[in-house]
Enzyme design. Structure first.
Site, PDB file in Angstrom:
ATOM      1  N   HIS A 163     -10.084   1.153   1.874  1.00  0.00           N
ATOM      2  CA  HIS A 163      -9.518   2.517   2.292  1.00  0.00           C
ATOM      3  C   HIS A 163     -10.881   3.591   2.264  1.00  0.00           C
ATOM      4  O   HIS A 163     -10.699   4.222   3.203  1.00  0.00           O
ATOM      5  CB  HIS A 163      -8.754   3.069   0.942  1.00  0.00           C
TER       6      HIS A 163
ATOM      7  N   HIS B 257      -9.270  -3.415  -2.611  1.00  0.00           N
ATOM      8  CA  HIS B 257      -8.277  -2.884  -1.520  1.00  0.00           C
ATOM      9  C   HIS B 257      -8.573  -1.171  -1.406  1.00  0.00           C
ATOM     10  O   HIS B 257      -8.571  -0.653  -0.337  1.00  0.00           O
ATOM     11  CB  HIS B 257      -6.766  -2.821  -2.278  1.00  0.00           C
ATOM     12  N   GLU B 258      -9.121  -0.763  -2.620  1.00  0.00           N
ATOM     13  CA  GLU B 258      -9.516   0.628  -2.415  1.00  0.00           C
ATOM     14  C   GLU B 258     -10.972   0.861  -1.896  1.00  0.00           C
ATOM     15  O   GLU B 258     -11.025   1.903  -0.915  1.00  0.00           O
ATOM     16  CB  GLU B 258      -9.548   1.289  -3.925  1.00  0.00           C
TER      17      GLU B 258
ATOM     18  N   CYS C 159       0.898  -1.236   0.212  1.00  0.00           N
ATOM     19  CA  CYS C 159      -0.007   0.006  -0.074  1.00  0.00           C
ATOM     20  C   CYS C 159       0.896   1.323   0.073  1.00  0.00           C
ATOM     21  O   CYS C 159       1.830   1.325   0.626  1.00  0.00           O
ATOM     22  CB  CYS C 159      -0.858   0.015   1.311  1.00  0.00           C
TER      23      CYS C 159
HETATM   24 ZN    ZN Z   1      -3.687   1.260  -0.083  1.00  0.00          ZN
END
Ligand code: ZN
Length: 176
Positions: A146, A142-143, A100
């Site tokens: 976030h 993954h996003e 990341c």
């Molecule tokens: Zn990330």
């Protein structure tokens, strides 16, 4: 120059807010998109970035054109996802190497669905749906994390610290 916030920044742990669709064409949002693309382009190993990573707690992420470009094709523009929602993920999961841009320089194994479909608005405010598999599906998941205040290190196993000088070239993982 826009800075990429690192893991101790509280904003990375917040639930990001929806962008009102009527605001997507505003200068404020368009400037945020420009900043996100510019900073992503500075990261050789970056495949995607979410707005909280540059200090903006809004539900926006972009995927770098590099990841979307097929062999022998001209580099595609970055793809913008505003107010993204995961519509569908495959039940089948796989462990994937992950890093990341906000958690330098840790890498680990994260279980991700092999396929994912996201619905979002683009930079013009137009809704669209995009399905993906492999690394792109991994980036979607993954996003989305976030935008919900989750970092990959919350889920990863076998975490290793691999600063660039230690990184073995042909073992480079994707970072987003
Ligand atoms: Zn990330």
């Amino acid at each position: 120059m826009t800075k990429i916030l690192q893991k101790k920044s509280p904003i990375l742990r917040k639930q990001a807010k929806e962008v009102p669709v009527k605001d997507i064409k505003s200068k404020k949002i368009q400037d945020i998109l420009k900043k996100m693309s510019a900073v992503l382009a500075t990261q050789d190993d970056g495949v995607a970035i979410a707005a909280p990573q540059i200090g903006v707690s809004l539900r926006i992420f972009i995927v770098g054109g590099r990841l979307l470009t097929k062999k022998d094709e001209e580099t595609r523009p970055d793809m913008v996802f505003i107010n993204p929602v995961i519509m569908k993920v495959s039940r089948k999961k796989q462990k994937m190497e992950e890093g990341c841009l906000s958690v330098r320089w840790l890498y680990g194994q994260v279980e991700r669905s092999e396929k994912a479909t996201v619905r979002a608005h683009d930079e013009h405010g137009k809704p669209f749906t995009k399905g993906a598999s492999g690394v792109l599906a991994q980036a979607f998941q993954h996003e989305m994390d976030h935008l919900n205040g989750i970092l990959f290190i919350d889920k990863a196993t076998d975490l290793e610290d691999l600063p660039p000088e230690k990184m073995v070239k042909d073992n480079q993982a994707a970072n987003d």
